[in-house]
Write a protein that holds these residues in place. Structure first.
Motif, PDB file in Angstrom:
ATOM      1  N   THR A 250       0.811  -1.221   0.000  1.00  0.00           N
ATOM      2  CA  THR A 250       0.000   0.000   0.000  1.00  0.00           C
ATOM      3  C   THR A 250       0.841   1.266   0.000  1.00  0.00           C
ATOM      4  O   THR A 250       0.300   2.367  -0.019  1.00  0.00           O
ATOM      5  CB  THR A 250      -0.931   0.020   1.234  1.00  0.00           C
ATOM      6  OG1 THR A 250      -0.134  -0.196   2.419  1.00  0.00           O
ATOM      7  CG2 THR A 250      -1.988  -1.066   1.130  1.00  0.00           C
ATOM      8  N   MET A 251       2.170   1.129   0.047  1.00  0.00           N
ATOM      9  CA  MET A 251       3.098   2.262   0.041  1.00  0.00           C
ATOM     10  C   MET A 251       2.786   3.261   1.152  1.00  0.00           C
ATOM     11  O   MET A 251       2.853   4.473   0.989  1.00  0.00           O
ATOM     12  CB  MET A 251       3.115   2.952  -1.329  1.00  0.00           C
ATOM     13  CG  MET A 251       3.621   2.069  -2.451  1.00  0.00           C
ATOM     14  SD  MET A 251       3.774   2.923  -4.036  1.00  0.00           S
ATOM     15  CE  MET A 251       2.059   3.261  -4.410  1.00  0.00           C
ATOM     16  N   THR A 252       2.432   2.736   2.323  1.00  0.00           N
ATOM     17  CA  THR A 252       2.172   3.580   3.481  1.00  0.00           C
ATOM     18  C   THR A 252       3.355   3.495   4.433  1.00  0.00           C
ATOM     19  O   THR A 252       4.152   2.574   4.385  1.00  0.00           O
ATOM     20  CB  THR A 252       0.881   3.153   4.194  1.00  0.00           C
ATOM     21  OG1 THR A 252       0.969   1.750   4.525  1.00  0.00           O
ATOM     22  CG2 THR A 252      -0.328   3.377   3.315  1.00  0.00           C
ATOM     23  N   GLY A 253       3.464   4.476   5.294  1.00  0.00           N
ATOM     24  CA  GLY A 253       4.582   4.542   6.229  1.00  0.00           C
ATOM     25  C   GLY A 253       5.075   5.965   6.336  1.00  0.00           C
ATOM     26  O   GLY A 253       4.290   6.899   6.523  1.00  0.00           O
ATOM     27  N   GLY A 254       6.377   6.166   6.198  1.00  0.00           N
ATOM     28  CA  GLY A 254       6.915   7.512   6.281  1.00  0.00           C
ATOM     29  C   GLY A 254       8.413   7.506   6.163  1.00  0.00           C
ATOM     30  O   GLY A 254       9.080   6.523   6.508  1.00  0.00           O
ATOM     31  N   VAL A 255       8.965   8.626   5.690  1.00  0.00           N
ATOM     32  CA  VAL A 255      10.401   8.803   5.544  1.00  0.00           C
ATOM     33  C   VAL A 255      10.823   9.988   6.397  1.00  0.00           C
ATOM     34  O   VAL A 255      10.313  11.099   6.219  1.00  0.00           O
ATOM     35  CB  VAL A 255      10.795   9.045   4.074  1.00  0.00           C
ATOM     36  CG1 VAL A 255      12.297   9.251   3.955  1.00  0.00           C
ATOM     37  CG2 VAL A 255      10.341   7.880   3.202  1.00  0.00           C
ATOM     38  N   GLY A 256      11.733   9.762   7.328  1.00  0.00           N
ATOM     39  CA  GLY A 256      12.179  10.819   8.216  1.00  0.00           C
ATOM     40  C   GLY A 256      11.384  10.852   9.504  1.00  0.00           C
ATOM     41  O   GLY A 256      10.246  10.370   9.577  1.00  0.00           O
ATOM     42  N   TYR A 257      11.986  11.435  10.536  1.00  0.00           N
ATOM     43  CA  TYR A 257      11.370  11.419  11.863  1.00  0.00           C
ATOM     44  C   TYR A 257       9.993  12.075  11.876  1.00  0.00           C
ATOM     45  O   TYR A 257       9.034  11.513  12.406  1.00  0.00           O
ATOM     46  CB  TYR A 257      12.291  12.119  12.869  1.00  0.00           C
ATOM     47  CG  TYR A 257      11.788  12.034  14.294  1.00  0.00           C
ATOM     48  CD1 TYR A 257      12.202  11.006  15.133  1.00  0.00           C
ATOM     49  CD2 TYR A 257      10.877  12.960  14.797  1.00  0.00           C
ATOM     50  CE1 TYR A 257      11.733  10.912  16.434  1.00  0.00           C
ATOM     51  CE2 TYR A 257      10.394  12.872  16.087  1.00  0.00           C
ATOM     52  CZ  TYR A 257      10.831  11.842  16.903  1.00  0.00           C
ATOM     53  OH  TYR A 257      10.348  11.746  18.189  1.00  0.00           O
TER      54      TYR A 257
END
Length: 410
Positions: free
Chosen positions: A272-279
């Protein structure tokens, strides 16, 4: 992250080196050999990265005898200047300066292990080989070193581990040169040689014209694995991962979850290309779209765990009742009340004693079947049966293959 310190050369001269420390302030020592462009921003970033891996990293200015403090970019003019410095560089004096750097690093209070590592790139790749032959480093790693095939008479002096990374398309070290190097090092029990297909010289230089991320990641993992074998540091990755999962799913504590990760981590749920990049982005994702949004009965059942030098691969079954909108798995789908069981794979990478990233894989078609959004009739997909068969391999195979019965008795 780092600072410049001064080193005394064997012949009495003094030169600078960039020092980067791990977050703990202590760790094994690693000397980093520069490219022909000096101790520039790229080399300092490499040192910072190794510090995050848990090493006390030191990058000496090896061109100090020619032009102290040189920092070059990668344009045509800078490249011409770098080649000129390379041609005038005294290799033997360079190794003496590396030996002085090793001694300096070993004596620092921050260094916890008597053994010292070395990793070099380009010019530093050649110096890595000579550092292995002429100094007492415990492990030396070279990236795309040139001219090593002409120095194989020194191979008998190598006592530590030697790792050499080569690019298959590197004109500076073509296939015949690599074959000579392989043959010359074949009898060394701790020599490792890796060739990366389809890549060129400087494939590990981030932002460079030949940068190749897959090859760079593979080479880095092999490098750190070699260092860990000889000088550490060795962290309990399984315990670190368990603590992260506890904060994430058990305590549902976002700040505590983020505290188990590096300063700028990322998470990618592949289907699903969910999540996050960086704090900032990942913390927002955890706070508002993951940790507090999962169904209360969500459960992970471990099936297997493989632990490597830098990462863990977990195989598990995720089960839940779809009583809340699950943004990360079923974004935009209202709760259906359906039961879901799904096999999953997590690839969890660490940098030092902190999580660096998570790659999470599952069969989204199976999830959609189980919540009633996909009719499996006539399609090569299955529902909860995929999880059931993972737990009980005696469950029938090949039910989706219409021609399976045709081969019976053949």
């Amino acid at each position: 992250m780092g600072q410049m310190i001064e080193i005394t050369a064997k012949d009495g001269g003094r030169f600078n080196a960039y020092l980067a420390l791990p977050a703990s302030g202590k760790g094994p020592g690693v000397v980093i050999g520069q490219e022909i462009f000096g101790v520039n921003a790229n080399m300092r970033a490499v040192a910072d990265n190794y510090a995050e891996e848990g090493y006390v990293a030191l990058v000496p200015d090896l061109f100090w005898r020619l032009e102290p403090g040189i920092e070059l970019g990668y344009d045509e003019q800078a490249f011409a200047k770098a080649i000129d410095l390379f041609k005038r560089f005294d290799i033997d004096k360079g190794i003496e300066d590396i030996a002085a750097t090793v001694d300096t690093l070993r004596q620092r209070d921050e260094v916890e292990h008597a053994g010292i590592g070395f990793v070099g790139f380009c010019l530093g790749g050649k110096l890595a080989y000579l550092t292995a032959t002429r100094t007492d480093v415990s492990c030396s790693v070279g990236y795309y070193g040139m001219g090593i095939e002409d120095l194989l008479d020194e191979a008998a002096n190598i006592k530590g581990r030697l790792v050499l990374h080569f690019a298959a398309d590197d004109g500076y070290c073509p296939a015949d040169a690599r074959e000579k190097i392989k043959a010359g090092l074949a009898k060394l029990p701790k020599a490792e040689i890796y060739v990366y297909p389809g890549v060129d010289h400087a494939f590990a230089r981030v932002g460079g014209m030949h940068y190749d991320k897959p090859a760079a990641l593979m080479a880095h993992e092999r490098t750190v694995a070699a260092f860990k074998k000889e000088i550490g540091p060795n962290f309990d990755l399984s315990a670190l991962w368990e603590q992260h999962v506890l904060e994430e799913f058990g305590n549902r504590d976002v700040p505590a979850t983020m505290a188990t990760m590096v300063a700028e981590p990322y998470v990618n749920h592949i289907p699903t290309m969910t999540g996050g990049v960086g704090y900032a982005e990942l913390s927002r994702f955890y706070q508002h779209h993951f940790v507090h949004g999962n169904p209360p009965d969500m459960k992970l059942v471990p099936i297997s765990r493989t632990i490597g030098a830098l990462q863990i691969v977990d195989e598990f079954i995720l089960s839940f009742t779809h009583t809340t909108e699950i943004d990360w798995m079923l974004p935009g789908v209202e709760p259906t009340g359906k039961q879901v069981q799904i096999p999953m794979i997590g690839v969890i990478k660490f940098r030092g004693d902190k999580l660096c990233h998570e790659h999470i894989y599952w069969d989204q078609a199976s999830v959609l079947v189980q919540v009633g959004l996909l009719d499996p009739q006539g399609l090569p997909v299955a529902g909860a049966e995929t999880a059931h068969k993972l737990l009980d391999e005696s469950q029938p195979s090949n039910r989706l293959m219409k021609r399976w019965q045709d081969s019976e008795g053949r």
